[in-house]
Design an enzyme around this catalytic site. Structure first.
Site, short mmCIF file in Angstrom:
data_model
loop_
_atom_site.label_atom_id
_atom_site.label_comp_id
_atom_site.label_asym_id
_atom_site.label_seq_id
_atom_site.Cartn_x
_atom_site.Cartn_y
_atom_site.Cartn_z
N CYS A 240 14.65 -59.45 -22.75
CA CYS A 240 15.34 -58.68 -23.79
C CYS A 240 15.14 -57.16 -23.67
CB CYS A 240 14.95 -59.22 -25.15
SG CYS A 240 16.20 -58.87 -26.39
N GLU B 209 15.79 -66.12 -25.14
CA GLU B 209 14.50 -65.59 -25.61
C GLU B 209 14.10 -66.36 -26.89
OE1 GLU B 209 14.55 -61.55 -27.21
OE2 GLU B 209 12.43 -61.29 -26.73
N LYS C 66 6.70 -60.32 -21.60
CA LYS C 66 7.56 -59.16 -21.93
C LYS C 66 6.75 -57.87 -21.80
CE LYS C 66 10.93 -58.06 -25.63
NZ LYS C 66 11.50 -58.65 -26.87
#
Ligand SMILES: NC(=O)CC(=O)C(=O)O
Length: 373
Positions: free
Chosen positions: A245, A130, A204
């Site tokens: 994440c 990331e 994300k």
């Protein structure tokens, strides 16, 4: 506990069908029997055993199937897709746990070298961390952000990824970089095929907004906008679901990917020194074991001088929840084998899909449901 005495009683048997019930003479056996009754008011009506002509009578191993009143196929709405036959049975994955600096050009050149090294070691799928081209901070995101859709010079990081994928003939899950799109910023992962084409772009979905006083406060939503769609992509190394994440904390996303036939979920991620030790491996193993698929993660290497200190520990987990390969917090390239035949093995060993209780719960894939209607 040793006080529980177990016995096996054959309730019904014929040449082709038998029903065995394990009775536990434990404190629980004193619970009112009504608790165990089904709607039809008979005991354990659902413990039917598969009619299996090759069944070994001595082994007492049976394959239970659920009565249709449990409606396992309805536990996912729309019903789960069958697991597609993967284009390759076995291949090597490379997880590049990179050091990240404030020098973007250096980060891009450094990532390229690591990708080349992983490919030279036989990796057909290479994954980056990331936010690998920029420090992980709200101050940096607007400065390092690239216009991925414009490509070329407007996005040197993804241009490098595309070239590397094409020249090395590999699939790349390109970690994530800050993306600029109009007046918005996203935390975005790009997936490139071996011809260098951009196959998918995941923004994300769940922004990392947490506040653990005295430990860690990070509010991604100060600068970033959340993505709007789950991302699952057919590649030359299988059907891959993408999360970034914090997305790993939301099991619903992984369930949706599994129901859409994912073989593997890739999570570029940068957990931190507070949540990393407790949650990083736990969440990966949970996503893999619950959904009976592979989970791969890739973190930046730890830099204790950075504003945000990453936990590291990039990992590959197998469909039984087993850690297949991992590392510490320094820079490293993990090369590990993925064997998709294990997906069938684990799903046969533990037939969770056939045992779900669609009569009691249901997970709705809103996007698929809308597109089906
Ligand atoms: N950095 C993240 O997005 C997530 C994380 O560190 C955590 O969930 O903990």
């Amino acid at each position: 506990m040793k006080s529980a005495i177990s016995s096996t009683t054959t309730l019904l048997s014929s040449k082709n069908l038998s029903l065995k019930l394990h009775l536990n003479h434990s404190p629980f056996s004193r619970l009112p029997s009504s608790l165990f009754r089904s709607k039809s008011n008979t005991h354990f009506p659902s413990l039917l055993l598969r009619n299996n002509s090759t069944h070994n009578q001595k082994s007492q191993i049976h394959t239970p199937i659920m009565a249709s009143s449990f409606m396992p196929e309805q536990a996912r709405a729309p019903p789960a897709l069958p697991l597609p036959v993967p284009p390759v049975a076995k291949f090597k994955i490379g997880l590049c746990q990179l050091s990240v600096t404030a020098d973007k050009e250096r980060n891009i050149a450094h990532a390229r070298k690591a990708i080349e090294e992983a490919a030279a070691k036989g990796a057909k799928l290479v994954m980056l961390p990331e936010i690998w081209n920029s420090p992980y901070s709200n101050d940096s995101f607007p400065v390092y952000a690239e216009d991925i859709d414009a490509g070329g010079e407007a996005s040197p990081s993804t241009t490098m990824l595309s070239e590397a994928a094409r020249l090395l003939k590999i699939t790349i899950v390109g970690g994530s970089i800050p993306e600029r799109s109009g007046d918005r910023l996203y935390n975005t992962c790009c997936v490139f095929d071996s011809d260098g084409k951009l196959k998918a772009k995941h923004r994300k979905i769940h922004l990392f907004d947490i506040d653990i006083p005295g430990k860690i406060t990070f509010i991604e939503s100060k600068t970033l906008t959340a993505g709007e769609t789950p991302t699952i992509v057919d590649t030359e190394v299988g059907r891959i679901g993408i999360g970034i994440c914090y997305d790993i904390r939301f099991q619903e996303l992984a369930i949706i990917y599994a129901a859409r036939g994912a073989h593997l979920i890739c999570y570029p991620g940068a957990f931190n020194m507070t949540t990393g030790p407790l949650h990083w491996e736990l969440l990966q193993r949970a996503r893999a074991a619950d959904n009976q698929l592979y989970v791969a993660t890739c973190s930046p290497a730890r830099d204790v001088a950075a504003g945000y200190v990453a936990w590291g520990h990039s990992t590959l987990v197998g469909p039984f929840g087993e850690v297949l390969a991992t590392t510490e917090h320094e820079e490293d390239i993990i090369i590990a084998e993925i064997d998709y035949s294990l997906l069938e093995v684990r799903r046969t060993n533990l037939p969770l899909t056939k045992q779900r209780r669609g009569d009691l719960y249901q997970l709705v894939d809103v996007q698929r449901l809308k597109s089906d209607s």
